[in-house]
Scaffold this motif. Structure first.
Motif, PDB file in Angstrom:
ATOM      1  N   LEU A 168       3.827 -10.719  -7.071  1.00 38.55           N
ATOM      2  CA  LEU A 168       2.915 -10.105  -6.112  1.00 38.55           C
ATOM      3  C   LEU A 168       3.664  -9.141  -5.206  1.00 38.55           C
ATOM      4  O   LEU A 168       4.797  -9.395  -4.810  1.00 38.55           O
ATOM      5  CB  LEU A 168       2.236 -11.189  -5.280  1.00 38.55           C
ATOM      6  N   LYS A 169       2.984  -8.044  -4.887  1.00 44.01           N
ATOM      7  CA  LYS A 169       3.559  -7.086  -3.952  1.00 44.01           C
ATOM      8  C   LYS A 169       2.524  -6.720  -2.902  1.00 44.01           C
ATOM      9  O   LYS A 169       1.357  -7.059  -3.015  1.00 44.01           O
ATOM     10  CB  LYS A 169       4.104  -5.867  -4.688  1.00 44.01           C
ATOM     11  N   ASN A 170       2.980  -6.049  -1.884  1.00 41.95           N
ATOM     12  CA  ASN A 170       2.137  -5.701  -0.755  1.00 41.95           C
ATOM     13  C   ASN A 170       0.863  -4.987  -1.220  1.00 41.95           C
ATOM     14  O   ASN A 170       0.936  -4.040  -2.001  1.00 41.95           O
ATOM     15  CB  ASN A 170       2.922  -4.810   0.212  1.00 41.95           C
ATOM     16  N   GLY A 171      -0.285  -5.468  -0.750  1.00 37.01           N
ATOM     17  CA  GLY A 171      -1.561  -4.851  -1.071  1.00 37.01           C
ATOM     18  C   GLY A 171      -2.245  -5.406  -2.304  1.00 37.01           C
ATOM     19  O   GLY A 171      -3.376  -5.017  -2.607  1.00 37.01           O
ATOM     20  N   ASP A 172      -1.597  -6.303  -3.030  1.00 35.28           N
ATOM     21  CA  ASP A 172      -2.228  -6.893  -4.211  1.00 35.28           C
ATOM     22  C   ASP A 172      -3.451  -7.719  -3.820  1.00 35.28           C
ATOM     23  O   ASP A 172      -3.530  -8.249  -2.700  1.00 35.28           O
ATOM     24  CB  ASP A 172      -1.244  -7.782  -4.980  1.00 35.28           C
ATOM     25  N   VAL A 173      -4.391  -7.819  -4.744  1.00 38.37           N
ATOM     26  CA  VAL A 173      -5.629  -8.564  -4.514  1.00 38.37           C
ATOM     27  C   VAL A 173      -5.795  -9.609  -5.608  1.00 38.37           C
ATOM     28  O   VAL A 173      -5.771  -9.286  -6.797  1.00 38.37           O
ATOM     29  CB  VAL A 173      -6.858  -7.624  -4.499  1.00 38.37           C
ATOM     30  N   ILE A 174      -5.959 -10.854  -5.187  1.00 35.18           N
ATOM     31  CA  ILE A 174      -6.237 -11.970  -6.093  1.00 35.18           C
ATOM     32  C   ILE A 174      -7.712 -12.306  -5.941  1.00 35.18           C
ATOM     33  O   ILE A 174      -8.184 -12.534  -4.826  1.00 35.18           O
ATOM     34  CB  ILE A 174      -5.383 -13.205  -5.727  1.00 35.18           C
ATOM     35  N   ALA A 175      -8.437 -12.310  -7.035  1.00 35.60           N
ATOM     36  CA  ALA A 175      -9.857 -12.684  -7.023  1.00 35.60           C
ATOM     37  C   ALA A 175     -10.009 -13.993  -7.785  1.00 35.60           C
ATOM     38  O   ALA A 175      -9.488 -14.125  -8.894  1.00 35.60           O
ATOM     39  CB  ALA A 175     -10.699 -11.591  -7.666  1.00 35.60           C
TER      40      ALA A 175
END
Length: 91
Positions: free
Chosen positions: A76-83
């Motif tokens: 994961l990196k900055n700004g990633d989105v987990i749905a």
């Protein structure tokens, strides 16, 4: 340090009363993001998503719109989105 968003859908959204939260992860690990979310939403949230050796296969989990099972190296990196979607029910 990366800030990631975790979006909840359907019955998960209803159960936890939020549609989205943001957490900070130090090592970019998916498990860490879910555990940090569990600190906010409660311990049972972790069990909604994780197993002892990975993630629950009866959930639909997307990272930046891609199904988690198709991501070879998930960092994961900055700004990633987990749905996260609950199991699909119906008939």
């Amino acid at each position: 340090m990366a800030k990631v968003k975790i979006r909840l859908f359907a019955s998960l959204r209803e159960k936890y009363g939020v549609s989205e939260i943001e957490v900070e992860v130090e090592d970019g690990e998916f498990r860490e993001a879910i555990e940090k979310a569990g600190e906010i939403l409660g311990r049972d949230f972790i069990d909604e998503v994780l197993t002892s050796d990975g993630y629950r296969s009866d959930r639909i989990i997307l990272v930046n719109g891609r199904h988690i099972q198709f991501i070879e190296e998930l960092k994961l990196k900055n700004g990633d989105v987990i749905a996260i979607f609950p199991p699909i029910a119906g008939g």
